[in-house]
Each structure stands twice: as C-alpha cells, then as structure tokens.
Design an enzyme around this catalytic site. Structure first.
Site, PDB file in Angstrom:
ATOM      1  N   ASP A 184       7.171   5.999  -3.425  1.00  0.00           N
ATOM      2  CA  ASP A 184       6.838   6.128  -2.003  1.00  0.00           C
ATOM      3  C   ASP A 184       8.094   6.479  -1.197  1.00  0.00           C
ATOM      4  OD1 ASP A 184       4.282   5.312  -2.759  1.00  0.00           O
ATOM      5  OD2 ASP A 184       4.758   3.204  -2.384  1.00  0.00           O
ATOM      6  N   GLY A 199       0.836  -1.190   0.000  1.00  0.00           N
ATOM      7  CA  GLY A 199       0.000   0.000   0.000  1.00  0.00           C
ATOM      8  C   GLY A 199       0.873   1.243   0.000  1.00  0.00           C
ATOM      9  N   GLU A 251      16.657  10.592 -13.897  1.00  0.00           N
ATOM     10  CA  GLU A 251      17.267  11.914 -14.073  1.00  0.00           C
ATOM     11  C   GLU A 251      17.201  12.756 -12.805  1.00  0.00           C
ATOM     12  OE1 GLU A 251      15.120  10.611 -16.472  1.00  0.00           O
ATOM     13  OE2 GLU A 251      16.955   9.975 -17.500  1.00  0.00           O
ATOM     14  N   GLY A 252      16.387  12.336 -11.814  1.00  0.00           N
ATOM     15  CA  GLY A 252      16.315  13.087 -10.574  1.00  0.00           C
ATOM     16  C   GLY A 252      14.944  13.672 -10.320  1.00  0.00           C
ATOM     17  N   ASN A 262      -0.291   9.513  -7.341  1.00  0.00           N
ATOM     18  CA  ASN A 262      -0.276   8.046  -7.404  1.00  0.00           C
ATOM     19  C   ASN A 262      -1.366   7.503  -8.320  1.00  0.00           C
ATOM     20  OD1 ASN A 262       1.438   5.978  -6.096  1.00  0.00           O
ATOM     21  ND2 ASN A 262       1.268   7.294  -4.315  1.00  0.00           N
ATOM     22  N   ARG A 284      -3.793   5.482 -10.434  1.00  0.00           N
ATOM     23  CA  ARG A 284      -4.201   4.083 -10.613  1.00  0.00           C
ATOM     24  C   ARG A 284      -5.438   4.094 -11.520  1.00  0.00           C
ATOM     25  NH1 ARG A 284      -0.084   3.969  -8.145  1.00  0.00           N
ATOM     26  NH2 ARG A 284       0.548   2.584  -6.419  1.00  0.00           N
ATOM     27  N   LYS A 343       8.815  14.190  -9.939  1.00  0.00           N
ATOM     28  CA  LYS A 343       9.760  13.082 -10.086  1.00  0.00           C
ATOM     29  C   LYS A 343      10.117  12.908 -11.560  1.00  0.00           C
ATOM     30  CE  LYS A 343       6.509  11.263  -7.710  1.00  0.00           C
ATOM     31  NZ  LYS A 343       5.514  10.389  -7.055  1.00  0.00           N
ATOM     32  N   LEU A 344      11.418  12.840 -11.854  1.00  0.00           N
ATOM     33  CA  LEU A 344      11.900  12.723 -13.224  1.00  0.00           C
ATOM     34  C   LEU A 344      12.541  11.368 -13.498  1.00  0.00           C
ATOM     35  CD1 LEU A 344      13.575  16.252 -13.506  1.00  0.00           C
ATOM     36  CD2 LEU A 344      11.232  15.607 -14.145  1.00  0.00           C
ATOM     37  N   GLY A 345      12.299  10.383 -12.630  1.00  0.00           N
ATOM     38  CA  GLY A 345      12.882   9.059 -12.818  1.00  0.00           C
ATOM     39  C   GLY A 345      14.377   9.080 -12.552  1.00  0.00           C
TER      40      GLY A 345
END
Length: 334
Positions: free
Chosen positions: A278, A52, A249-250, A185, A187, A245-247
């Site tokens: 998370d 969760g 890349e930061g 998030n 879904r 969030k850029l994955g």
C-alpha cells in the site's frame, strides 16, 4: 506522465461541484493489534487502529496533501464511529461513507510482528457493512470532478454487489476521462474460487491505466513468468503502464515504448511487512499526480514501501509531504 497540477483545496471544501484529486473505495476495518508477543488466544491487550488496503492508500495520499474522498459503508456501531473519526482526522473527505444500521463494521485482529516475520492476522468481516456496498452507494459520486480513481482487488472479492460497484466506478471514471490505478491485492480466501478471482481481476485491470501487481500476483493472474511478459499481458489489454513490485529487489515498469527496473531502498530492520504494498501504491499514485517520470515514481514507491516495513502498524510509516521531501533528498526510507 501528465504535468504536475496544483493540488485541490477540496479536502477542506464540501461544495457540491468542488474539484478533488482522488477517489478511493472499499472496506475500512477496525484493527486490533496485540500489545504483547504470542498467539492471539493468549493476548489480552490490544491497541485499536484502522485497517484496509484502500484506506491505507487514501491516508497516504492525504498525508501528502492531496484531496481524497473515501467511499464505503460502516456499521452504526462504535467501531464505525471510530473509523470515520480516524479517517476524517487524517484529512479524508467522508461524504460518501454510509452508516449501516443492520450490519456491523468489519474487524481484524493482528498478532505482534516478531523478527520481521509476517504477523498472524484473523478477520471478522463476513456479512460486514462494507460487504453490502453496491452500485447505489456510488450514485452520487462526482467522478467527473476527480483527477484520479484508485482501486484494489479487495472490494470485488467481498461480495457480488461490491464487485458490481467496482466495475461501475472504473467504467464511470474511464468514461469521464479520469485516470485509474489498480492494485490486484490478491486475497484468495475471499473469493469463491481461483478462476473467478483471475477472470474478475484481469477484467478490472483492463479498465485501468496503471496496473501494479506483485511479481507472484502477476504470474498467477497472467500465466506469464517474467515481469516483462506480465506487463505485456496488461499493455495488450489497454493499460498505459504496468508497474510490478519485486520485493526487496525493487520494482519494474513497462509502457508501450519504455521499460526499466529501479533498485529497492535499503531497510535497516524489517518490523512489520503489512502495508508495504500500500505504501508502494501511495508512492506511484502520488508521483503520477505530481507529474514525475516513471523511474522517479518507482523510486518514490520503493522508498515509502521500505519505510512502512520498519514500523508497527498498517499505515503508521506513511510520510507527510515534508518527510517525503527529506527522504527523496537523502535517498533513505527513514
């Protein structure tokens, strides 16, 4: 960002008026992780753990020493008992967890991650105990005694009544002067349609101080393309800071008068990507509560997110305070 305050002792204090750091809410599920490689229909051995997004953040903040209260519903079944014991063992205050005699605890089955690919996941959560969360479950919550509320876009997706609870808690927090962070998030499979999802999540973001979507999430929710413009969309609607969030890349942040990008943390080997976002949220919220500036907050979020993808499990990589201090000194996620 606010000055750092002493963390409360409320994780060990059941007093009615005790101060505490964070309230989180949502659905905790019993997670069954495959021991062996292969499709789930061929696996016969699993390990039971917790799952969760909301509980992952709650556990991460508790491990860092914050007093965290968890609001949810679980079934009056063995999985519900397992979850409550596991969360209490992590230091969470579960006074707002209701046991439901009629509806079962939600379940999730996860295939073993292979070569860093996203593992196949199957849910058994329709009609779960947590999907029956409602405003009544938040009636006795002492939000005025909290420092912060963390919310995600998952509770409002699982039912109309849980959606009403989400709006109720965010508005109560704002009314009480409690800061709010919100992670969309996404879904999509849980929502009746994309339009309802976008409208609801943007409305919840408008009730929040810190909004932290992923870049692709932000593009879908706002119709804007760049991190700068996505952040502007939410700043115009009342957010104090937007963190994107850029994955690998930061990550990027923007406030009314500043912005910046912080490079991602090196990863030796991607093992399991579940829970990375998370972990990032744990970094951002904990840094905010510790009084750090936004560049330091993003660096912490990147570090914890990178650590989480290098272990099997949704929250097994979330560090203790001592481990976090070592990570921040060395600049290494492991």
């Amino acid at each position: 960002m606010p000055r750092s305050e002493s963390r409360s002792d409320s994780r060990h204090d059941s007093g009615h008026d005790s101060r505490y750091d964070v309230l989180t809410f949502g659905e905790a599920m019993a997670l069954f992780v495959a021991d062996d490689d292969g499709p789930l229909d061929q696996v016969t051995r699993f390990h039971r753990r917790t799952a969760g997004a909301d509980t992952n953040v709650a556990i991460g903040l508790s491990r860092l020493g914050f007093g965290v209260r968890w609001l949810s519903r679980v079934g009056a079944d063995h999985n519900g008992t397992f979850l409550q014991r596991a969360l209490e063992a992590e230091g969470l205050d579960c006074r707002h967890v209701q046991r439901d005699d009629t509806h079962a605890t939600g379940l999730v089955f996860k295939a073993r991650a292979v070569d860093g690919a996203d593992p196949h996941v199957e849910y058994v959560r329709r009609g779960s105990a947590a999907s029956h969360l409602s405003i009544a479950d938040g009636r006795d919550v002492e939000l005025e005694s909290a420092r912060h509320l963390h919310a995600t876009g998952i509770p409002p997706a699982i039912s109309d009544s849980a959606r009403e609870l989400s709006f109720h808690l965010l508005r109560q927090a704002r009314s009480a002067g409690v800061s709010v962070s919100f992670d969309p998030n996404l879904r999509p499979s849980l929502w009746p349609n994309e339009t309802v999802m976008i409208e609801t999540l943007n409305a919840l973001a408008a009730e929040s101080d810190i909004v932290m979507p992923g870049l692709s999430e932000g593009r879908l929710l706002t119709g804007r393309d760049t991190a700068h413009d996505i952040a502007g969309h939410y700043l115009d609607r009342g957010a104090k800071v937007v963190v994107i969030k850029l994955g690998p890349e930061g990550s990027y942040f923007r406030t009314a008068d500043s912005e910046g990008t912080v490079d991602g943390s090196p990863v030796k080997q991607v093992v399991d990507t579940v829970g990375a976002g998370d972990g990032f949220a744990v970094g951002i919220v904990s840094a905010y509560l510790d009084g750090l500036d936004w560049r330091a907050a993003l660096h912490r979020g990147n570090l914890i997110g990178a650590r989480q993808v290098q272990v099997i499990g949704d929250m097994e990589g979330l560090p203790s305070r001592e481990e976090l201090i070592a990570m921040e000194r060395s600049g290494d996620a492991i």
